[in-house]
Design a protein around this motif. Structure first.
Motif, mmCIF file in Angstrom:
data_model
loop_
_atom_site.group_PDB
_atom_site.id
_atom_site.type_symbol
_atom_site.label_atom_id
_atom_site.label_comp_id
_atom_site.label_asym_id
_atom_site.label_seq_id
_atom_site.Cartn_x
_atom_site.Cartn_y
_atom_site.Cartn_z
ATOM 1 N N ASP A 279 12.695 -14.189 -25.824
ATOM 2 C CA ASP A 279 12.221 -14.334 -27.203
ATOM 3 C C ASP A 279 11.954 -12.957 -27.781
ATOM 4 N N ARG A 281 11.557 -10.738 -31.970
ATOM 5 C CA ARG A 281 11.385 -10.869 -33.412
ATOM 6 C C ARG A 281 11.911 -9.636 -34.117
ATOM 7 N N ARG A 294 12.544 -14.792 -36.049
ATOM 8 C CA ARG A 294 12.187 -15.031 -34.651
ATOM 9 C C ARG A 294 13.458 -15.357 -33.897
ATOM 10 N N GLU A 376 -0.852 -18.297 -30.514
ATOM 11 C CA GLU A 376 0.473 -18.867 -30.764
ATOM 12 C C GLU A 376 1.443 -18.530 -29.636
ATOM 13 N N ASP A 377 2.450 -19.348 -29.493
ATOM 14 C CA ASP A 377 3.488 -19.130 -28.480
ATOM 15 C C ASP A 377 4.859 -19.476 -29.056
ATOM 16 N N PRO A 378 5.571 -18.489 -29.618
ATOM 17 C CA PRO A 378 5.127 -17.117 -29.896
ATOM 18 C C PRO A 378 4.473 -17.055 -31.268
ATOM 19 N N ILE A 379 4.044 -15.851 -31.674
ATOM 20 C CA ILE A 379 3.528 -15.653 -33.028
ATOM 21 C C ILE A 379 4.673 -15.888 -33.996
ATOM 22 N N GLU A 380 4.493 -16.836 -34.909
ATOM 23 C CA GLU A 380 5.577 -17.219 -35.811
ATOM 24 C C GLU A 380 5.852 -16.154 -36.861
ATOM 25 N N GLN A 388 -3.965 -12.365 -34.879
ATOM 26 C CA GLN A 388 -3.013 -13.221 -34.177
ATOM 27 C C GLN A 388 -2.812 -12.752 -32.740
ATOM 28 N N GLY A 390 -0.608 -13.607 -29.135
ATOM 29 C CA GLY A 390 0.539 -14.285 -28.559
ATOM 30 C C GLY A 390 0.307 -14.672 -27.111
ATOM 31 N N GLN A 392 1.189 -15.184 -23.322
ATOM 32 C CA GLN A 392 2.071 -14.451 -22.401
ATOM 33 C C GLN A 392 2.031 -15.143 -21.038
ATOM 34 N N GLY A 417 -1.596 -22.791 -31.671
ATOM 35 C CA GLY A 417 -0.222 -23.146 -32.017
ATOM 36 C C GLY A 417 0.144 -24.571 -31.644
#
Length: 585
Positions: A279, A281, A294, A376-380, A388, A390, A392, A417
């Motif tokens: 993943d 960005r 993303r 979040e997974d991931p940060i959008e 924010q 993420g 891991q 998330g």
């Protein structure tokens, strides 16, 4: 220019007064007609600017058009009708790259403002901006021995196709030529034959250009996702627009690896790792607007498949009252957000707009007086308004771990998330019990099922009733194109299928037009089912009530279901019967 204004006036689109005003204000343009141009007295071109563009720039109201504006497309269609030629609104998604670029040289197309838009049985269809000048098409037909059919399109559409298609094609051809010996190592069926071969360089300037053209093209088409899919002999590129995937380009297989490498480089992925999903960005700019991408890669049978999710802030961050809520549901949801503590859950399948709802909600709550933390997974999408974090998983930092630790960061509002497991659900409940407002998502089909899902995750019923403020179930439903919507009547079978007592119900449909690419739909709107956890609902939850009993109580408390909300939009002419069935069936 005079002839064009005369044609438009005779068609009844503008009045004589408007025509005189346009000619008076544009006489400096009209006096510089291109010298030596065939049929100059009737041509729609001149050196000072293209007359259809000049005329459309006045933004005249169409005579009797109820406020409609005279656009370049309307002018081009009128011009086509006056010449006895078909008018075509060019849909880039229906064009074939080799057909567009294979018959007409780039400079010739640019100089004469024409482009190939179709090919059938040896007959090619060429869109022209100037229908009065036949010489370029005649020259092309003789030089290339082509049987050509002319149609008329707007200059803006033609230039857009020339820029996007010829630019992308030139980059692909140049990259393919310079790296003809390179072969893709990702094809599992040919792995042993290819051992020792080198892949293309993702920094090659032609590959860089091809990726840039692809991204810009997706932004202009308002795509939400780009799919780059390796197949046995080539690679397919598809865009998701309004929830539907469209085939865009097919590129040679040897170029798959360098294009993927370029995307991985931009998104800071490990270029050497091709066996595991990754993943990343990318942040870029389009039309003076920051756009986040993303990127996800995953190995498939013939190489690495790439999906790029596009986060346009104009779509991703919206005012809550512009998302499709009806007044009652919007008022109820806003009351949830005003609570000092508790859990608010947004549910629905993947692609239903849950994250958009959460981000838009957080933005409405953001101020210098509150500390908002997201996990979040991931940060959008990276935003300055929030703190924010993420997930891991590779180093053991999951939702549950982060939730335990961020409570020491003095948060007022926490956004998770997704609640995926018991540990995350328990930590969310604990955060709500200790005075925090918690927003999260859960994958259930409707709002009431969320309560049962939390019980399945091991949360005691009394804890659910103590912390759950409300649930929003949502979908995204395609809306009718305003340019081609037309009245329809539902027959008895259709009414029965959606539990409507009426027969021959008057609704709306879309027969398809140039504005909506023939689909009948343009854009999407949210469907929302908002469940408030009232005192009655709390008593039922604490008493371990079943789904049917909870649903009946919610209906009695005034909850409007997704199906009911969809049918209301259908009766109001916003969407179709088919969309109601597809989204709430």
């Amino acid at each position: 220019m005079e002839h064009l204004v005369q044609v438009v006036e005779q068609s009844g689109l503008i009045t004589g007064t408007q025509a005189k005003d346009v000619l008076a204000r544009s006489k400096n343009h009209a006096s510089r007609v291109k010298s030596g141009h065939s049929g100059a007295s009737r041509s729609v071109r001149d050196d000072a600017g293209f007359p259809t563009e000049i005329l459309s720039s006045f933004k005249l109201e169409i005579n009797g058009g109820q406020g409609a504006i005279l656009t370049e497309d309307v002018i081009a269609e009128t011009l086509a009708r006056s010449c006895g030629l078909p008018y075509v609104k060019i849909d880039p998604l229906k064009l074939d790259l080799p057909v567009v670029t294979g018959h007409i040289p780039h400079q010739f197309a640019l100089k004469n403002l024409l482009v190939t838009v179709g090919e059938t049985g040896g007959l090619i269809t060429v869109a022209v901006a100037d229908p009065y000048d036949e010489s370029p098409v005649q020259e092309l037909g003789v030089a290339r021995r082509l049987n050509i059919r002319r149609v008329v399109s707007s200059k803006t559409d033609i230039l857009k196709i020339i820029r996007e298609f010829y630019g992308f094609r030139a980059s692909i051809v140049a990259a393919e030529t310079e790296n003809a010996s390179a072969v893709d190592l990702g094809n599992l069926e040919h792995f042993f034959k290819l051992k020792g071969q080198q892949e293309l360089d993702g920094t090659d300037r032609h590959v860089v250009s091809a990726v840039d053209f692809l991204l810009n093209y997706s932004f202009e088409q308002h795509a939400s996702d780009i799919h780059i899919e390796p197949k046995r002999e080539n690679t397919h590129i598809r865009f998701r627009i309004d929830g539907i995937l469209h085939n865009i380009h097919t590129i040679p297989k040897p170029l798959h690896a360098p294009i993927v490498s370029r995307i991985k480089m931009l998104s800071r992925m490990d270029l050497a790792e091709k066996r595991r999903p990754q993943d990343g960005r990318i942040k870029t700019n389009h039309n003076n607007k920051d756009i986040e991408l993303r990127v996800s890669t995953i190995p498939v049978a013939f190489g690495e498949k790439v999906v790029i999710r596009i986060f346009d802030p104009d779509i991703f961050l919206q005012d809550l009252d512009a998302m499709g809520f009806y007044p009652r549901e919007l008022s109820l949801y806003r009351s949830f957000l005003k609570r000092p503590n508790g859990i608010i859950l947004v549910t629905g399948p993947t692609g239903s707009g849950k994250t958009t709802t959460l981000y838009s909600s957080l933005r409405s709550l953001a101020s210098s007086e509150v500390n908002i933390i997201t996990v979040e997974d991931p940060i959008e999408m990276v935003l300055d308004d929030f703190n924010q974090i993420g997930v891991q998983q590779g180093i053991g930092i999951g939702f549950d771990t982060l939730l335990r630790n961020i409570l020491r960061q003095d948060p007022d509002i926490i956004m998770i998330g997704e609640i995926r497991d018991r540990a995350t659900a328990e930590n969310a409940v604990q955060a709500a019990l200790t005075g925090h407002l918690v927003l999260s998502t859960l994958h259930t089909n409707d709002s009431v099922s969320t309560i049962i899902r939390l019980m399945d995750l091991g949360i005691p019923p009394f804890m659910i009733s103590a912390t759950l403020v409300g649930v929003v179930a949502q979908r995204l439903i395609r809306t009718l194109c305003p340019h081609c919507k037309c009245p329809l009547v539902l027959d008895k079978n259709q009414c029965d299928s959606v539990q409507l007592p009426n027969e021959n119900l008057n609704v709306w449909g879309g027969h398809g037009c140039k504005e909506c690419r023939g689909t009948g739909y343009k854009g999407r709107s949210g469907l929302f089912e908002v469940l408030e956890i009232t005192e009655k609902m709390k008593a039922l939850i604490s008493g371990n009530a079943g789904l049917a009993e909870l649903l009946e109580a919610a209906r009695q408390e005034g909850m409007v279901t997704l199906r009911e909300s969809a049918m209301k939009k259908m009766r109001e002419g916003m969407t179709t019967y088919e969309e109601v069935v597809a989204m709430t069936g």
